[in-house]
Design an enzyme around this catalytic site. Structure first.
Site, mmCIF file in Angstrom:
data_model
loop_
_atom_site.group_PDB
_atom_site.id
_atom_site.type_symbol
_atom_site.label_atom_id
_atom_site.label_comp_id
_atom_site.label_asym_id
_atom_site.label_seq_id
_atom_site.Cartn_x
_atom_site.Cartn_y
_atom_site.Cartn_z
ATOM 1 N N ARG A 14 93.985 -11.771 112.508
ATOM 2 C CA ARG A 14 94.989 -10.858 112.939
ATOM 3 C C ARG A 14 96.238 -11.461 113.769
ATOM 4 N NH1 ARG A 14 98.137 -8.745 116.988
ATOM 5 N NH2 ARG A 14 96.146 -8.430 118.152
ATOM 6 N N ASP A 15 95.723 -11.626 115.268
ATOM 7 C CA ASP A 15 96.636 -12.218 115.915
ATOM 8 C C ASP A 15 97.113 -13.648 115.632
ATOM 9 O OD1 ASP A 15 98.004 -12.628 118.301
ATOM 10 O OD2 ASP A 15 97.021 -11.542 119.635
ATOM 11 N N HIS A 211 92.203 -8.878 126.607
ATOM 12 C CA HIS A 211 93.052 -9.635 125.463
ATOM 13 C C HIS A 211 93.768 -10.531 126.180
ATOM 14 C CE1 HIS A 211 94.778 -10.255 121.297
ATOM 15 N NE2 HIS A 211 95.698 -10.514 121.965
ATOM 16 N N HIS A 213 95.909 -14.312 126.554
ATOM 17 C CA HIS A 213 96.795 -15.507 125.884
ATOM 18 C C HIS A 213 97.003 -16.616 126.996
ATOM 19 C CE1 HIS A 213 98.202 -13.647 122.153
ATOM 20 N NE2 HIS A 213 97.868 -12.422 123.065
ATOM 21 N N CYS A 244 102.362 -12.683 119.627
ATOM 22 C CA CYS A 244 103.015 -11.551 118.938
ATOM 23 C C CYS A 244 104.357 -12.089 118.587
ATOM 24 C CB CYS A 244 103.291 -10.390 120.331
ATOM 25 S SG CYS A 244 104.272 -9.203 119.503
ATOM 26 N N ASN A 253 96.339 -17.319 121.795
ATOM 27 C CA ASN A 253 95.254 -16.460 122.518
ATOM 28 C C ASN A 253 94.249 -17.675 123.365
ATOM 29 O OD1 ASN A 253 95.062 -13.460 121.561
ATOM 30 N ND2 ASN A 253 95.870 -14.897 119.922
HETATM 31 C C1 LIG Z 1 105.785 0.276 113.285
HETATM 32 C C2 LIG Z 1 106.588 -0.050 112.134
HETATM 33 C C3 LIG Z 1 105.998 0.109 110.886
HETATM 34 C C4 LIG Z 1 107.917 0.709 112.381
HETATM 35 O O1 LIG Z 1 108.699 0.177 111.180
HETATM 36 P P1 LIG Z 1 110.157 1.219 110.988
HETATM 37 O O2 LIG Z 1 110.865 0.358 110.040
HETATM 38 O O3 LIG Z 1 110.726 1.870 112.162
HETATM 39 O O4 LIG Z 1 109.349 2.297 109.933
HETATM 40 P P2 LIG Z 1 109.740 3.740 109.634
HETATM 41 O O5 LIG Z 1 108.800 4.708 110.436
HETATM 42 O O6 LIG Z 1 111.209 3.996 110.071
HETATM 43 O O7 LIG Z 1 109.293 3.898 108.290
HETATM 44 C C5 LIG Z 1 110.149 2.788 107.000
HETATM 45 C C6 LIG Z 1 109.289 2.669 106.015
HETATM 46 O O8 LIG Z 1 108.272 1.961 106.091
HETATM 47 C C7 LIG Z 1 106.923 2.750 105.908
HETATM 48 N N1 LIG Z 1 105.944 2.284 106.898
HETATM 49 C C8 LIG Z 1 105.834 3.033 108.187
HETATM 50 N N2 LIG Z 1 104.861 2.333 108.805
HETATM 51 C C9 LIG Z 1 104.012 1.810 107.923
HETATM 52 C C10 LIG Z 1 102.782 1.298 108.027
HETATM 53 N N3 LIG Z 1 102.129 1.094 109.100
HETATM 54 N N4 LIG Z 1 102.457 0.296 106.742
HETATM 55 C C11 LIG Z 1 103.159 0.435 105.467
HETATM 56 N N5 LIG Z 1 104.243 1.215 105.551
HETATM 57 C C12 LIG Z 1 104.843 1.703 106.714
HETATM 58 C C13 LIG Z 1 107.547 4.292 105.845
HETATM 59 O O9 LIG Z 1 106.517 4.848 105.124
HETATM 60 C C14 LIG Z 1 108.948 3.941 105.277
HETATM 61 O O10 LIG Z 1 108.684 3.816 103.840
HETATM 62 P P3 LIG Z 1 109.872 4.336 102.821
HETATM 63 O O11 LIG Z 1 109.877 5.707 103.178
HETATM 64 O O12 LIG Z 1 111.069 3.425 103.390
HETATM 65 O O13 LIG Z 1 109.511 3.790 101.743
HETATM 66 C C15 LIG Z 1 107.105 -1.730 112.485
HETATM 67 O O14 LIG Z 1 107.955 -1.525 113.576
HETATM 68 C C16 LIG Z 1 105.890 -2.336 112.579
HETATM 69 O O15 LIG Z 1 105.181 -2.819 111.613
HETATM 70 N N6 LIG Z 1 105.755 -3.106 113.523
HETATM 71 C C17 LIG Z 1 104.427 -3.768 113.845
HETATM 72 C C18 LIG Z 1 104.789 -5.124 114.676
HETATM 73 C C19 LIG Z 1 103.193 -5.850 114.981
HETATM 74 O O16 LIG Z 1 102.485 -5.908 114.164
HETATM 75 N N7 LIG Z 1 103.670 -6.510 116.163
HETATM 76 C C20 LIG Z 1 102.352 -7.436 116.486
HETATM 77 C C21 LIG Z 1 101.236 -6.750 116.876
HETATM 78 S S1 LIG Z 1 101.248 -6.303 118.404
HETATM 79 C C22 LIG Z 1 100.731 -7.634 119.150
HETATM 80 O O17 LIG Z 1 100.558 -8.649 118.755
HETATM 81 C C23 LIG Z 1 100.105 -7.253 120.564
HETATM 82 C C24 LIG Z 1 98.553 -7.662 120.732
HETATM 83 C C25 LIG Z 1 97.968 -6.289 120.073
HETATM 84 O O18 LIG Z 1 98.219 -8.692 120.019
HETATM 85 C C26 LIG Z 1 98.264 -7.299 122.211
HETATM 86 C C27 LIG Z 1 98.683 -8.580 122.927
HETATM 87 O O19 LIG Z 1 98.719 -9.600 122.839
HETATM 88 O O20 LIG Z 1 99.229 -8.017 123.904
#
Ligand SMILES: CC(C)(COP(=O)([O-])OP(=O)([O-])OC[C@H]1O[C@@H](n2cnc3c(N)ncnc32)[C@H](O)[C@@H]1OP(=O)([O-])[O-])[C@@H](O)C(=O)NCCC(=O)NCCSC(=O)C[C@@](C)(O)CC(=O)[O-]
Length: 312
Positions: A14-15, A211, A213, A244, A253
């Site tokens: 994932r990460d 978690h 890095h 991220c 990581n």
């Molecule tokens: C949260 C959103 C989805 C908001 O994205 P958005 O564009 O604001 O979503 P929305 O709510 O406005 O919806 C737009 C469209 O997307 C769809 N939708 C809405 N949600 C989903 C979903 N889950 N899966 C599939 N489809 C989805 C929703 O149904 C809609 O579809 P439409 O009506 O247009 O056909 C977007 O900003 C996003 O995916 N962000 C994730 C970013 C991410 O993965 N970042 C990395 C992970 S965090 C990290 O790495 C830190 C961590 C955890 O490792 C810890 C650390 O290191 O600190």
């Protein structure tokens, strides 16, 4: 299943893969996950339920959950950013779902396009969706306190804000919180103090994992601080890949292979077999030849006569 003192949660699929441009094939991911499990890794975060337009590298997460769930004894974890992602996850039945709540609200807006209040509402909705399932089919829900030790966008993140968000995540329905050093700002003192503070505030069972890095080389010093403060689960990524994509300056990581060596050399059993772990690294290297893999232990090899705590 061998006895384990410290559980390593492998977040590479994932990460690790979310920050890498080449897309690993689903077949290669399955081979990698199987090889990691064969090495004795007890938990693997296999992907994220996010829109494919956001992270095309992770678009096959549902298929990977199905594959990983077929492996005996392996705990299958996924990241979900919102209720929509959680619903997709619940349809395939992972053992654990992690919602990232970035304590830096600026990062939260960049990462999830959500304020704290919005993320907390998603957590409440996810809790309700989990509770609607029959007992025995309910995954554990973790709230990951991202940027808990500082943020490249906001700079310092106040400790009181971390505690406030930890409390709110549990009140919203998380079984546990996790502390995440998204951009590698943490010091060992901070790690130890924050863990102790959360344990005092919420109880030891509400925080068991961290978690980290290795962006500024503090990763293993911070592991030592986390162990000292009583944590029993450490996230790591094979080859140290990761970061991220929505946090400027985020990098990899802590390296799984080096973490296993550190723990085993201190007499702490991870349940992991070194030869099979290095074989899993070869699967990853073979699938992504253009990606640089880090790690001192795989480079140097095990010391002559080394006797790990886990029977090999
Ligand atoms: C949260 C959103 C989805 C908001 O994205 P958005 O564009 O604001 O979503 P929305 O709510 O406005 O919806 C737009 C469209 O997307 C769809 N939708 C809405 N949600 C989903 C979903 N889950 N899966 C599939 N489809 C989805 C929703 O149904 C809609 O579809 P439409 O009506 O247009 O056909 C977007 O900003 C996003 O995916 N962000 C994730 C970013 C991410 O993965 N970042 C990395 C992970 S965090 C990290 O790495 C830190 C961590 C955890 O490792 C810890 C650390 O290191 O600190």
């Amino acid at each position: 299943m061998p006895a384990i003192d410290i559980e390593i949660s492998e977040v590479g699929p994932r990460d690790g893969l979310q920050s890498i441009r080449p897309i690993m094939s689903t077949t290669a991911k399955k081979d990698w996950i199987s090889a990691l499990a064969a090495a004795g890794i007890p938990e693997i975060e296999v992907g994220s339920f996010v829109p494919a337009r956001v992270l095309p590298q992770l678009a096959d997460t549902a298929e990977l959950v199905a594959h990983a769930s077929s492996i005996d004894g392996l705990a299958v974890a996924v990241l979900v950013p919102n209720l929509r992602g959680a619903q997709d996850a619940l349809a395939v039945g992972p053992d654990k779902m992690t919602v990232p709540l970035s304590v830096s609200e600026t990062h939260s807006l960049k990462n999830l396009r959500c304020t704290h209040a919005q993320v907390l509402q998603e957590v409440r909705d996810i809790r309700a969706a989990i509770d609607a399932l029959p007992a025995g089919q309910r995954p554990k829900l973790e709230g990951s306190l991202s940027t808990a030790f500082g943020c490249t966008l906001e700079g310092e993140v106040p400790e009181r804000k971390v505690m406030e968000m930890a409390e709110k995540l549990v009140a919203a329905g998380c079984d546990e919180v996790g502390l995440s050093d998204t951009t590698g700002f943490a010091s060992p003192t901070q790690v130890r103090d924050y863990i102790r503070a959360i344990h005092r505030l919420l109880g030891r069972d509400k925080l068991t994992g961290v978690h980290l890095h290795n962006t500024r080389g503090q990763g293993f010093a911070n592991v030592m601080a986390a162990l000292d403060a009583g944590l029993t689960t450490i996230d790591a990524s094979m080859g140290g890949i990761g970061g991220c994509p929505f946090a400027p300056g985020a990098s990899g990581n802590i390296v799984t292979e080096d973490l296993v060596f550190l723990l085993e050399s201190m007499g702490l059993r991870t349940g992991i077999n070194f030869a099979r772990l290095f074989a899993a690294r070869q699967v990853l290297a073979g699938a992504l030849p253009e990606v640089e893999l880090y790690g001192f232990t795989p480079e140097a090899g095990l010391p002559k006569g080394f006797r790990p705590a886990t029977a090999q």
